[in-house]
Design a protein around this motif. Sequence first.
Motif, short mmCIF file in Angstrom:
data_model
loop_
_atom_site.label_atom_id
_atom_site.label_comp_id
_atom_site.label_asym_id
_atom_site.label_seq_id
_atom_site.Cartn_x
_atom_site.Cartn_y
_atom_site.Cartn_z
N PHE A 33 -52.16 54.15 -61.69
CA PHE A 33 -53.37 54.10 -62.53
C PHE A 33 -54.06 52.75 -62.32
CE2 PHE A 33 -50.24 56.29 -65.13
CZ PHE A 33 -50.76 57.45 -65.19
N ASN A 34 -55.31 52.69 -62.25
CA ASN A 34 -56.12 51.80 -61.88
C ASN A 34 -56.01 50.60 -63.05
OD1 ASN A 34 -57.35 52.76 -59.49
ND2 ASN A 34 -59.18 53.54 -60.47
N GLY A 35 -55.80 49.38 -62.51
CA GLY A 35 -55.71 48.23 -63.52
C GLY A 35 -53.95 48.20 -64.16
N VAL A 36 -53.22 48.90 -63.94
CA VAL A 36 -51.96 48.96 -64.48
C VAL A 36 -51.18 49.08 -63.20
CG1 VAL A 36 -50.33 50.27 -66.11
CG2 VAL A 36 -52.80 50.15 -66.58
N SER A 37 -50.14 47.85 -62.96
CA SER A 37 -49.29 47.75 -62.10
C SER A 37 -48.10 48.67 -62.39
CB SER A 37 -48.78 46.34 -61.76
OG SER A 37 -48.00 45.92 -63.00
#
Length: 398
Positions: free
Chosen positions: A32-36
């Motif tokens: 997911f974008n923005g979630v490592s």
Amino acid sequence: MNKLILNTGVQNFISENWGADIVSVLLKKPIFNGVSQKELVGQLESKKKCKEKLPTWFNTTGIYYPKKLNIEQTSSEQTAAYKSRLVNGKKLLDVTGGLGVDTYFFSKEIATVFHCEIDTDLSEISAYNFEVLGRKNIHCLSENGIEYLKETDQKFDWVYVDPSRRSDSKGKVFLLEDCIPNLPEYLSMIFEKSTNVLIKTSPLLDITQGIKELDHIKEIHVVAVQNEVKELLFVLEYGFDGEIDIKTINLAKEQEETFDFRLQDELQLVISFGTPETYLYEPNAAILKSGGFKSVSRMFELNKLHKHSHLYTSAKLIDFPGRRFEIVNTVPYSKKGLKALNISKANITTRNFPSTVAELRRKHKIKDGGDKYLFFTKDLNDKLIILEGKKINQHIPI
């Protein structure tokens, strides 16, 4: 607090994969974008830890999970619900709010609850989760609870404190004066803002030491879950100088086992001792921690086997807050005595005995488990004995 974790896709992934292999998720490319992946794994690990301990959090959609250490350090729902029975009134201040499990349950009994948490991220997470859980009467303050209490003009019906048992200089600590906050130091100030104080301490705290360190103790609650002591609770009432009530509870699956006594009575009681009769009784962990050894003997009219053994016996079966056994055999402790029992597999308990369970298993080649129970202890004449018992599971009405 990364609010992108609250997106529907991320939340669905957490709900569907909380039991997944953590390493495999961690090694994948970011999903997911923005979630490592590290953040995602943190949510999965923490949700998994909530399954048994915090089922309300686990089963509620949209919860933001804090670090797993925060979950490990918090009260369970069972113990938090028990604490909520001890308070009443209109306003309560939780000085050391943390994840807010205790706060949540207090808010069901108290009109307005204030949650102080010095960790800004954890405070934000707790505030968000309270909204998700529908608790509108909790006010979250991201600040040091003791400092807030010093400065505020408000009065509270209750102040609740769960001191941190970790010290930068001493590591894990158990004396109240070594915890953060130092309650003996701040207690007078706290009483200026509230007549009633509820304190949660480590189950390893010596009760006598706690009594020495605190003033105005009205009650001490020893709380066990499934026969494991989890918390000691000190109920303080400003101006109280009467006898201290000790209240024990074991939150078992089938029922709650309770036993209460007065500390002063325990010190003064004279009880009877006797040889093993037909039945054997072992108090639950909460009673053993409380030190009410003479009180339980007197209450249930049982003979104690030895001053320091904390095992009891009777000719007639009674209901009892602990384990009950029918005594099958009583033999002196010796190789010959054990050989006569002809037992190679058993559940072993030692009470006031010079050898540990591990030593006895190794020395006598007794495997763990099965339906046989052996108690290694001393009789009233200081002789080492072995009691073979058959466990009685069903409770009968008192």
